[in-house]
Design an enzyme around this catalytic site. Structure first.
Site, PDB file in Angstrom:
ATOM      1  N   TYR A  33      38.590  42.200  40.994  1.00 49.16           N
ATOM      2  CA  TYR A  33      39.680  41.264  41.288  1.00 49.16           C
ATOM      3  C   TYR A  33      41.040  41.861  40.962  1.00 49.16           C
ATOM      4  O   TYR A  33      41.129  42.926  40.341  1.00 49.16           O
ATOM      5  CB  TYR A  33      39.480  39.944  40.527  1.00 49.16           C
ATOM      6  CG  TYR A  33      39.809  40.001  39.038  1.00 49.16           C
ATOM      7  CD1 TYR A  33      38.935  40.574  38.135  1.00 49.16           C
ATOM      8  CD2 TYR A  33      41.011  39.478  38.541  1.00 49.16           C
ATOM      9  CE1 TYR A  33      39.236  40.622  36.768  1.00 49.16           C
ATOM     10  CE2 TYR A  33      41.311  39.515  37.192  1.00 49.16           C
ATOM     11  CZ  TYR A  33      40.421  40.090  36.309  1.00 49.16           C
ATOM     12  OH  TYR A  33      40.719  40.143  34.976  1.00 49.16           O
ATOM     13  N   LYS A 146      38.634  46.709  37.177  1.00 46.62           N
ATOM     14  CA  LYS A 146      39.009  45.296  37.008  1.00 46.62           C
ATOM     15  C   LYS A 146      37.852  44.449  37.522  1.00 46.62           C
ATOM     16  O   LYS A 146      37.872  43.908  38.634  1.00 46.62           O
ATOM     17  CB  LYS A 146      40.332  44.991  37.719  1.00 46.62           C
ATOM     18  CG  LYS A 146      41.017  43.757  37.131  1.00 46.62           C
ATOM     19  CD  LYS A 146      42.499  43.773  37.411  1.00 46.62           C
ATOM     20  CE  LYS A 146      43.175  42.462  37.070  1.00 46.62           C
ATOM     21  NZ  LYS A 146      43.133  42.070  35.677  1.00 46.62           N
ATOM     22  N   GLU A 178      43.187  47.296  23.686  1.00 44.86           N
ATOM     23  CA  GLU A 178      44.073  46.414  24.454  1.00 44.86           C
ATOM     24  C   GLU A 178      43.822  44.971  24.037  1.00 44.86           C
ATOM     25  O   GLU A 178      43.087  44.718  23.083  1.00 44.86           O
ATOM     26  CB  GLU A 178      43.858  46.612  25.957  1.00 44.86           C
ATOM     27  CG  GLU A 178      42.453  46.299  26.432  1.00 44.86           C
ATOM     28  CD  GLU A 178      42.250  46.503  27.932  1.00 44.86           C
ATOM     29  OE1 GLU A 178      43.215  46.466  28.699  1.00 44.86           O
ATOM     30  OE2 GLU A 178      41.076  46.676  28.331  1.00 44.86           O
ATOM     31  N   LEU A 202      42.108  48.706  30.733  1.00 45.60           N
ATOM     32  CA  LEU A 202      42.596  48.521  32.093  1.00 45.60           C
ATOM     33  C   LEU A 202      44.032  49.059  32.102  1.00 45.60           C
ATOM     34  O   LEU A 202      44.837  48.680  31.250  1.00 45.60           O
ATOM     35  CB  LEU A 202      42.595  47.043  32.480  1.00 45.60           C
ATOM     36  CG  LEU A 202      43.034  46.839  33.928  1.00 45.60           C
ATOM     37  CD1 LEU A 202      41.893  47.163  34.886  1.00 45.60           C
ATOM     38  CD2 LEU A 202      43.514  45.428  34.166  1.00 45.60           C
TER      39      LEU A 202
HETATM   40  N1  PDD Z   1      44.607  40.472  33.341  1.00 46.89           N
HETATM   41  N2  PDD Z   1      43.943  44.439  30.238  1.00 46.89           N
HETATM   42  C1  PDD Z   1      43.102  43.465  30.615  1.00 46.89           C
HETATM   43  C2  PDD Z   1      41.748  43.413  29.999  1.00 46.89           C
HETATM   44  C3  PDD Z   1      43.516  42.513  31.569  1.00 46.89           C
HETATM   45  O1  PDD Z   1      42.662  41.555  31.959  1.00 46.89           O
HETATM   46  C4  PDD Z   1      44.824  42.592  32.111  1.00 46.89           C
HETATM   47  C5  PDD Z   1      45.332  41.618  33.131  1.00 46.89           C
HETATM   48  C6  PDD Z   1      45.667  43.630  31.678  1.00 46.89           C
HETATM   49  C7  PDD Z   1      47.068  43.798  32.216  1.00 46.89           C
HETATM   50  O2  PDD Z   1      47.080  44.172  33.571  1.00 46.89           O
HETATM   51  P1  PDD Z   1      48.302  43.829  34.535  1.00 46.89           P
HETATM   52  O3  PDD Z   1      49.539  44.237  33.818  1.00 46.89           O
HETATM   53  O4  PDD Z   1      48.054  44.664  35.740  1.00 46.89           O
HETATM   54  O5  PDD Z   1      48.246  42.353  34.812  1.00 46.89           O
HETATM   55  C8  PDD Z   1      45.188  44.534  30.750  1.00 46.89           C
HETATM   56  C9  PDD Z   1      44.974  39.525  34.357  1.00 46.89           C
HETATM   57  C10 PDD Z   1      46.377  39.071  34.268  1.00 46.89           C
HETATM   58  C11 PDD Z   1      43.969  38.372  34.371  1.00 46.89           C
HETATM   59  O6  PDD Z   1      42.799  38.655  34.155  1.00 46.89           O
HETATM   60  O7  PDD Z   1      44.347  37.240  34.623  1.00 46.89           O
END
Ligand code: PDD
Length: 275
Positions: A33, A146, A178, A202
């Protein structure tokens, strides 16, 4: 304005029950996703998100059902139909519909999407900063994908919420990786530190933008491993993702951080200009 959904080649009402019971995403979490923000009607870092979607797809040997351009057209049409200016777009691709056998089906992948109102970031929360807890990172070793399999992330977030906190900071054997749904940065003696983009995290799009901004501002950035001791003695800590952008941390377990956050504030200010 109305929130809308999309499932397998057609737009649907966001509340329609469209997912078949034999869906791999539903039965196995077999899919990937992306979450993309829309500011004032404009897609933010769309290319970067779709590039990452393609990387995730390749990593799990899934053939995306649409090209980048086709995805853009669907997303744009969804956005136009919704009329929402401050939106959050959720794209999900699963390995399709099969008879609940573990191995991959031959059939095509299934694309779904929702276009919803973006969650409003409460300015007072951003000013105050969020409270966090530290937890063991018990996830698999392919966190760069992801993946829809978010159970450990969901459990970590719930554990944080149970303690009145907004996010969990994860570590593997003492090395900070993270957050449950965000990346973690610390500031020490004027240098910004964050975990390198390996398979253990991620590689957040917001993370990448923050690094770019910091480098432009000539703030040194070290993409290196750092441990819990370094986290707990940091001068500033912040977390990033698409939904909360750059969020200062006020507390880590019982440790209260200083509310003087010169570097975080500079990065927030610059990020604001980008969006
Ligand atoms: N999640 N690390 C994890 C485990 C995440 O699920 C996310 C983002 C990030 C940050 O990624 P980005 O900056 O590309 O949004 C890091 C999204 C927002 C979610 O699951 O809703």
């Amino acid at each position: 304005m109305k929130e809308i959904g999309y499932y397998q080649n057609r737009f649907v009402d966001i509340n329609d029950k469209v997912v078949p019971i034999q869906e791999r995403g539903h039965q196995f979490g077999d899919g990937i996703y992306e979450v993309i923000r829309v500011y004032d009607g404009n897609l933010f870092t769309f290319e970067e998100h779709i590039d990452r979607l393609e990387q995730s797809a390749e990593a799990i040997e899934l053939d995306l059902p649409y090209s980048k351009e086709e995805i853009h057209n669907i997303v744009q049409e969804g956005l136009d139909r919704s009329g929402i200016k401050e939106a959050e777009i959720y794209i999900q691709i699963t390995r399709g519909i099969y008879n609940r056998q573990h191995h991959y089906p031959d059939g095509p992948a299934v694309f779904s999407m929702t276009v919803r109102h973006a969650r409003k970031i409460d300015e007072s929360t951003k000013e105050r900063g969020i409270d966090t807890i530290v937890l063991d990172d018990v996830r698999w070793l392919n966190c760069y994908i992801k993946s829809l399999n978010l159970l450990p992330n969901v459990m970590a977030k719930q554990a944080a919420m149970k303690q009145g906190c907004a996010e969990a900071i994860l570590h593997r054997d003492g090395i900070v990786t993270e957050g449950s749904s965000s990346n973690v940065f610390i500031v020490k003696s004027g240098t910004v530190y964050t975990h390198p983009a390996t398979n253990r995290i991620l590689n957040g799009i917001t993370r990448q933008k923050v690094i770019e901004i910091a480098e432009k501002l000539r703030i040194p950035v070290e993409k290196v491993h750092f441990d819990l001791e370094m986290l707990r003695s940091a001068e500033e800590v912040f977390m990033t993702n698409t939904s909360m952008e750059i969020m200062p941390v006020r507390k880590i377990d019982e440790i209260e951080l200083s509310t003087d956050r010169p570097i975080t504030m500079k990065l927030i200010e610059e990020f604001q200009k980008l969006i």
